[in-house]
Motif scaffolding. Structure first.
Motif, PDB file in Angstrom:
ATOM      1  N   TYR A 173       0.856  -1.191   0.000  1.00  0.00           N
ATOM      2  CA  TYR A 173       0.000   0.000   0.000  1.00  0.00           C
ATOM      3  C   TYR A 173       0.888   1.236   0.000  1.00  0.00           C
ATOM      4  CZ  TYR A 173      -3.175   3.528   2.053  1.00  0.00           C
ATOM      5  OH  TYR A 173      -3.898   4.655   2.324  1.00  0.00           O
ATOM      6  N   THR A 174       0.757   2.057  -1.048  1.00  0.00           N
ATOM      7  CA  THR A 174       1.583   3.258  -1.165  1.00  0.00           C
ATOM      8  C   THR A 174       0.700   4.472  -1.417  1.00  0.00           C
ATOM      9  OG1 THR A 174       3.327   1.894  -2.169  1.00  0.00           O
ATOM     10  CG2 THR A 174       3.608   4.278  -2.272  1.00  0.00           C
ATOM     11  N   PRO A 175       0.279   5.153  -0.355  1.00  0.00           N
ATOM     12  CA  PRO A 175      -0.442   6.411  -0.550  1.00  0.00           C
ATOM     13  C   PRO A 175       0.538   7.549  -0.836  1.00  0.00           C
ATOM     14  CG  PRO A 175      -0.281   5.925   1.789  1.00  0.00           C
ATOM     15  CD  PRO A 175       0.407   4.792   1.069  1.00  0.00           C
ATOM     16  N   THR A 176       0.112   8.493  -1.643  1.00  0.00           N
ATOM     17  CA  THR A 176       0.962   9.642  -1.944  1.00  0.00           C
ATOM     18  C   THR A 176       0.113  10.910  -1.948  1.00  0.00           C
ATOM     19  OG1 THR A 176       2.553  10.577  -3.532  1.00  0.00           O
ATOM     20  CG2 THR A 176       0.731   9.296  -4.454  1.00  0.00           C
ATOM     21  N   LEU A 177       0.661  11.975  -1.383  1.00  0.00           N
ATOM     22  CA  LEU A 177      -0.085  13.232  -1.230  1.00  0.00           C
ATOM     23  C   LEU A 177       0.455  14.295  -2.173  1.00  0.00           C
ATOM     24  CD1 LEU A 177      -0.315  13.426   2.680  1.00  0.00           C
ATOM     25  CD2 LEU A 177      -1.816  12.220   1.081  1.00  0.00           C
ATOM     26  N   SER A 178      -0.458  14.997  -2.835  1.00  0.00           N
ATOM     27  CA  SER A 178      -0.050  16.015  -3.802  1.00  0.00           C
ATOM     28  C   SER A 178       0.083  17.407  -3.190  1.00  0.00           C
ATOM     29  CB  SER A 178      -1.046  16.059  -4.958  1.00  0.00           C
ATOM     30  OG  SER A 178      -2.344  16.381  -4.486  1.00  0.00           O
ATOM     31  N   ARG A 179      -0.380  17.583  -1.947  1.00  0.00           N
ATOM     32  CA  ARG A 179      -0.243  18.873  -1.268  1.00  0.00           C
ATOM     33  C   ARG A 179       0.776  18.745  -0.134  1.00  0.00           C
ATOM     34  NH1 ARG A 179      -5.070  21.998  -2.111  1.00  0.00           N
ATOM     35  NH2 ARG A 179      -5.508  21.772  -4.331  1.00  0.00           N
ATOM     36  N   ASP A 180       1.490  19.833   0.132  1.00  0.00           N
ATOM     37  CA  ASP A 180       2.495  19.813   1.195  1.00  0.00           C
ATOM     38  C   ASP A 180       1.863  19.471   2.536  1.00  0.00           C
ATOM     39  OD1 ASP A 180       4.648  20.383  -0.404  1.00  0.00           O
ATOM     40  OD2 ASP A 180       4.503  22.550  -0.147  1.00  0.00           O
ATOM     41  N   ASP A 181       2.551  18.619   3.282  1.00  0.00           N
ATOM     42  CA  ASP A 181       2.081  18.212   4.604  1.00  0.00           C
ATOM     43  C   ASP A 181       3.310  17.875   5.432  1.00  0.00           C
ATOM     44  OD1 ASP A 181       1.048  17.016   6.873  1.00  0.00           O
ATOM     45  OD2 ASP A 181      -0.520  15.928   5.811  1.00  0.00           O
ATOM     46  N   ASP A 182       3.668  18.776   6.336  1.00  0.00           N
ATOM     47  CA  ASP A 182       4.888  18.590   7.131  1.00  0.00           C
ATOM     48  C   ASP A 182       4.798  17.382   8.055  1.00  0.00           C
ATOM     49  OD1 ASP A 182       5.980  20.821   5.952  1.00  0.00           O
ATOM     50  OD2 ASP A 182       5.315  22.195   7.527  1.00  0.00           O
ATOM     51  N   LYS A 183       3.573  16.968   8.383  1.00  0.00           N
ATOM     52  CA  LYS A 183       3.402  15.839   9.299  1.00  0.00           C
ATOM     53  C   LYS A 183       3.390  14.495   8.579  1.00  0.00           C
ATOM     54  CE  LYS A 183       0.724  18.629  12.580  1.00  0.00           C
ATOM     55  NZ  LYS A 183      -0.593  18.802  13.253  1.00  0.00           N
ATOM     56  N   TRP A 184       3.525  14.526   7.275  1.00  0.00           N
ATOM     57  CA  TRP A 184       3.448  13.306   6.463  1.00  0.00           C
ATOM     58  C   TRP A 184       4.845  12.837   6.110  1.00  0.00           C
ATOM     59  CZ3 TRP A 184       0.359   9.530   5.135  1.00  0.00           C
ATOM     60  CH2 TRP A 184       0.568   8.798   3.973  1.00  0.00           C
ATOM     61  N   SER A 185       5.154  11.597   6.468  1.00  0.00           N
ATOM     62  CA  SER A 185       6.492  11.056   6.193  1.00  0.00           C
ATOM     63  C   SER A 185       6.491  10.102   5.002  1.00  0.00           C
ATOM     64  CB  SER A 185       7.026  10.324   7.430  1.00  0.00           C
ATOM     65  OG  SER A 185       6.155   9.269   7.798  1.00  0.00           O
ATOM     66  N   GLY A 186       5.305   9.926   4.387  1.00  0.00           N
ATOM     67  CA  GLY A 186       5.210   9.020   3.249  1.00  0.00           C
ATOM     68  C   GLY A 186       5.535   9.705   1.933  1.00  0.00           C
ATOM     69  N   ARG A 187       5.098   9.085   0.855  1.00  0.00           N
ATOM     70  CA  ARG A 187       5.391   9.613  -0.483  1.00  0.00           C
ATOM     71  C   ARG A 187       4.604  10.896  -0.738  1.00  0.00           C
ATOM     72  NH1 ARG A 187       8.274   6.092  -4.068  1.00  0.00           N
ATOM     73  NH2 ARG A 187       8.101   7.913  -5.434  1.00  0.00           N
ATOM     74  N   LYS A 188       5.221  11.777  -1.513  1.00  0.00           N
ATOM     75  CA  LYS A 188       4.577  13.021  -1.916  1.00  0.00           C
ATOM     76  C   LYS A 188       4.608  13.134  -3.438  1.00  0.00           C
ATOM     77  CE  LYS A 188       5.678  15.459   2.388  1.00  0.00           C
ATOM     78  NZ  LYS A 188       6.328  16.636   3.004  1.00  0.00           N
ATOM     79  N   GLY A 189       3.626  13.841  -3.965  1.00  0.00           N
ATOM     80  CA  GLY A 189       3.548  13.995  -5.414  1.00  0.00           C
ATOM     81  C   GLY A 189       2.406  13.156  -5.969  1.00  0.00           C
ATOM     82  N   TYR A 190       2.514  12.843  -7.262  1.00  0.00           N
ATOM     83  CA  TYR A 190       1.436  12.130  -7.939  1.00  0.00           C
ATOM     84  C   TYR A 190       1.760  10.640  -8.073  1.00  0.00           C
ATOM     85  CZ  TYR A 190      -0.194  16.833  -8.922  1.00  0.00           C
ATOM     86  OH  TYR A 190      -0.626  18.118  -8.776  1.00  0.00           O
ATOM     87  N   VAL A 191       0.746   9.874  -8.471  1.00  0.00           N
ATOM     88  CA  VAL A 191       0.890   8.414  -8.501  1.00  0.00           C
ATOM     89  C   VAL A 191       1.868   7.933  -9.567  1.00  0.00           C
ATOM     90  CG1 VAL A 191      -1.424   7.985  -7.576  1.00  0.00           C
ATOM     91  CG2 VAL A 191      -1.117   8.223 -10.052  1.00  0.00           C
ATOM     92  N   HIS A 192       2.094   8.718 -10.606  1.00  0.00           N
ATOM     93  CA  HIS A 192       2.788   8.215 -11.787  1.00  0.00           C
ATOM     94  C   HIS A 192       4.236   7.797 -11.528  1.00  0.00           C
ATOM     95  CE1 HIS A 192      -0.762   9.536 -13.883  1.00  0.00           C
ATOM     96  NE2 HIS A 192      -0.582  10.759 -13.405  1.00  0.00           N
TER      97      HIS A 192
END
Length: 239
Positions: A174-193
């Motif tokens: 399971y790999t969630p990724t966030l497209s908006r900045d989130d300082d509390k998020w340590s997972g992937r950032k950006g888009y799924v591609h």
């Protein structure tokens, strides 16, 4: 049965995020609502005189479990007549008219290639059903990659369940990724591609895409550029 209209009874509603709700719908006239994980139902909502302008389709978010109750997860669309009706007029105990199951966005008969489930927003619904079905039936399966794009952490649907599933289901990633900045998020950032491009190393694979048109169009282009065939790509379009 798929073309028959049924009366559904809304038995439970849960506000999942600020703009999404989970709806549990029972079809009392059937002992069992039979469907394949990944299929959808169409609701006939009293929002227009013309039939085709009343119909709204939603993927079933729950796996087939032998009961007559299904779960839908629905996002409130700004200016959307269908979702505004569902959010503002439908309560627990309300009746809805629906038909289904419909659609061919289902697991392949042979689970012999890597599965890439690529989605955004409520597009996770059919993949939640598929993954939970594989787990419930202890199906032998290849590696499964659920790559899920949202704007912010608070938008993630079924997050705790998916983290648990990663521990419980062998070779489920399971790999969630966030497209908006989130300082509390340590997972992937950006888009799924970028994520599926990293993971897909020309191994035989099925790519299942569910979400908005822009994401699906770009994903198809990128997957073909990786050297895969168009028959390796399966899609369910929203909007």
């Amino acid at each position: 049965m798929a073309d028959q209209w049924h009366k559904g009874l809304v038995t439970r509603i849960v506000q999942e995020t600020h703009n999404t709700r989970r709806f549990w719908i029972q079809i009392p006239e059937l002992e069992q609502f039979s469907f394949k994980a990944g299929q959808f139902v169409t609701l006939d909502l009293p929002i227009h005189e013309q039939k085709n302008k009343r119909w709204r389709s939603y993927s079933i978010a729950s796996p087939p479990d032998g009961t007559n109750t299904i779960e839908l997860v629905i996002v409130l669309l700004e200016g959307g007549a269908g979702t505004n009706y569902l959010f503002n007029h439908v309560k627990e105990g309300s009746e809805l008219v629906l038909k289904g199951p419909l659609g061919h966005f289902v697991l392949p008969e042979q689970l012999d290639k890597d599965l890439f489930f690529i989605c955004t927003g409520t597009g996770i619904a059919p993949f939640r059903a598929m993954a939970q079905y594989i787990k419930a039936h202890d199906l032998a399966h290849p590696p499964i990659h659920l790559i899920y794009g949202c704007r912010q952490q608070c938008d993630l649907l079924y997050a705790a369940e998916m983290w648990d599933l990663e521990k419980e289901l062998t070779d489920f990633h399971y790999t969630p990724t966030l497209s908006r900045d989130d300082d509390k998020w340590s997972g992937r950032k950006g888009y799924v591609h970028l994520i599926y491009e990293e993971l897909a190393q020309r191994q035989p694979a099925h790519f299942f895409l569910c979400g908005w048109k822009n994401m699906i169009d770009e994903a198809k282009h990128r997957i073909l550029a990786l050297g895969y065939d168009k028959h390796d790509i399966h899609q369910e379009l929203y909007g």
